[in-house]
Design an enzyme around this catalytic site. Structure first.
Site, PDB file in Angstrom:
ATOM      1  CB  CYS A 135      -3.186  -2.636  37.851  1.00 50.23           C
ATOM      2  SG  CYS A 135      -1.588  -1.827  37.932  1.00 50.23           S
ATOM      3  CD  GLN A 162       2.371  -1.661  41.984  1.00 53.31           C
ATOM      4  OE1 GLN A 162       2.223  -0.876  42.912  1.00 53.31           O
ATOM      5  NE2 GLN A 162       2.197  -1.299  40.737  1.00 53.31           N
ATOM      6  N   GLY A 166       3.302  -4.457  34.874  1.00 50.50           N
ATOM      7  CA  GLY A 166       2.778  -3.112  35.096  1.00 50.50           C
ATOM      8  C   GLY A 166       3.638  -2.043  34.456  1.00 50.50           C
ATOM      9  NE  ARG A 267       7.460  -2.276  38.238  1.00 52.61           N
ATOM     10  CZ  ARG A 267       6.233  -1.848  37.946  1.00 52.61           C
ATOM     11  NH1 ARG A 267       5.177  -2.630  38.113  1.00 52.61           N
ATOM     12  NH2 ARG A 267       6.030  -0.628  37.493  1.00 52.61           N
ATOM     13  CG  HIS A 274       0.269  -5.521  40.297  1.00 54.39           C
ATOM     14  ND1 HIS A 274       1.367  -5.871  39.576  1.00 54.39           N
ATOM     15  CD2 HIS A 274      -0.083  -4.283  39.866  1.00 54.39           C
ATOM     16  CE1 HIS A 274       1.683  -4.891  38.728  1.00 54.39           C
ATOM     17  NE2 HIS A 274       0.808  -3.917  38.879  1.00 54.39           N
TER      18      HIS A 274
HETATM   19  N1  HSE Z   1       1.130   1.516  37.168  1.00 56.35           N
HETATM   20  C1  HSE Z   1       1.032   0.111  37.325  1.00 56.35           C
HETATM   21  C2  HSE Z   1       2.390  -0.503  37.530  1.00 56.35           C
HETATM   22  C3  HSE Z   1       0.376  -0.591  36.187  1.00 56.35           C
HETATM   23  O1  HSE Z   1       3.377   0.167  37.250  1.00 56.35           O
HETATM   24  O2  HSE Z   1       2.476  -1.634  37.969  1.00 56.35           O
HETATM   25  C4  HSE Z   1      -0.809   0.068  35.567  1.00 56.35           C
HETATM   26  O3  HSE Z   1      -1.925   0.233  36.379  1.00 56.35           O
END
Ligand code: HSE
Length: 371
Positions: A135, A162, A166, A267, A274
């Site tokens: 993403c 993020q 996700g 995160r 995101h």
């Molecule tokens: N790996 C990404 C995330 C989401 O953890 O935010 C998927 O693309």
């Protein structure tokens, strides 16, 4: 009409995909069949015109009858089913939202605004495996598409913010539960207005054993988690590694100049969009007006936000972007720390362009849907 089997349509990415397919009338163009790993035989209302009887997602014979299979079921399902299908000489197209196949030499990472030519050539060459990209990679490439088209980029450092989505639907719920648990301290605001006391209370709650953190294993609400996915030997997280390898696979497939990408993936407590703060080294000194013009006009989804305080606060955030196909791009300015360095801040919906939209669009390309 192409027979298209859809697996994982009930999950988060699958639901967003089905919603987008309805919005774009994609179901009129295909004979859609729905598969289930647990409820084969049941009747469901997914199509507006009729009920669908769910087929068994583990029935290789039933899957083999499809011209195209589109899976949002996750990587374990792909690993289990696709090799069996190919072994039984199924020669249909496999479209996947999971990452499992992405770096395989016989799989194309699909992001058609960037690599439509590569997709078309791969179809002609008989390619059968199509995978949506990570993403943050898809969202970043669309955001700086204008610079990529002109081959201006030397390298990118991407610091991500993020969203919980996700990590999965259950993680989104855990974030909300954490927010709820923190807000227990709200009652005390009425009786105690001392902010340091309130802050101490919040700190105690989020670090107590009873704070819900089963999935994230740390507080996300009121905090952040500076690691996504497993650690690799390079010291990068797998998410950070993907940023570079997937970007370059997509760029090279379409004849664009490759460039290095690295940075930290973090995160944060956003729900489904995101954000990324990019430092971009350009190959020359361009005026800020030219850079803005290139970025703003690159594709129909860019929502370019001028580098102004009020517009940035209003439009350049997960709160403003979630649920929209547009990708907000702003905070574009020259950085004072070196030559030809610019900053870009971009926000995009992780479930739309970050997941469902690229696979929906490749389905349309494979079925020759004219828009
Ligand atoms: N790996 C990404 C995330 C989401 O953890 O935010 C998927 O693309």
């Amino acid at each position: 009409m192409y027979k298209v089997g859809i697996i994982g349509w009930r999950g988060m990415v699958g639901s967003v995909l089905i919603q987008r397919m309805h919005e774009e009338n994609d179901f009129f163009n295909i004979n859609a069949q729905f598969f289930s790993t647990s409820q084969a035989g049941e009747s469901v209302r997914i199509l507006k015109s009729q009920e669908s009887i769910l087929l068994d997602a583990f029935d290789i014979g039933a899957l083999k009858k499809m011209d195209i299979l589109l899976s949002c079921q996750g990587g374990d399902y792909t690993k289990k089913i696709l090799p069996s299908l190919r072994k039984k000489n199924w020669n249909g197209h496999w479209i996947d939202a999971a990452s499992t196949l992405r770096m395989d030499s016989d799989a194309v990472i699909v992001l058609d605004p960037i690599n439509k030519d590569a997709i078309k050539s791969a179809i002609e060459a008989g390619n059968k495996n199509w995978v949506g990209g990570n993403c943050t990679v898809s969202l970043m490439l669309l955001a700086i598409h204008g610079l990529i088209k002109e081959n201006l980029v030397e390298w990118v450092s991407s610091m991500t913010y993020q969203a919980a989505s996700g990590a999965g639907a259950q993680n989104m719920k855990e974030l909300l539960i954490q927010m709820g648990e923190l807000s227990e301290s709200l009652d005390k605001i009425k009786t105690n207005t001392n902010i340091l006391d309130l802050d101490k209370e919040v700190q105690l709650i989020m670090n107590s054993d009873r704070f819900t953190k089963k999935l994230f294993s740390a507080p996300l609400a009121g905090s952040l988690i500076p690691w996504i996915d497993e650690k690799l030997e390079s010291g990068q997280s797998r998410e950070e590694w993907k940023g570079s390898v997937e970007t370059n696979k997509i760029l090279k497939s379409n004849g664009h100049k490759p460039f290095s990408v690295d940075g930290l993936c973090v995160r944060i407590g956003a729900m489904r969009s995101h954000s990324q703060a990019l430092t971009i080294k350009l190959n020359n000194d361009y005026t800020i007006e030219k850079i803005e013009e290139l970025i703003a006009s690159a594709n129909p989804w860019i929502n370019f936000i001028p580098n102004e305080k009020e517009e940035s606060i209003k439009n350049l955030s997960p709160a403003a972007v979630s649920g929209k196909l547009s990708i907000a791009v702003g905070r574009v300015r020259k950085l004072n720390v070196g030559e030809n360095l610019i900053s870009v801040f971009t926000v995009g919906d992780q479930l739309l362009w970050g997941a469902a939209e690229p696979v929906r669009r490749v389905l349309n390309i494979l079925t020759n849907k004219t828009t």
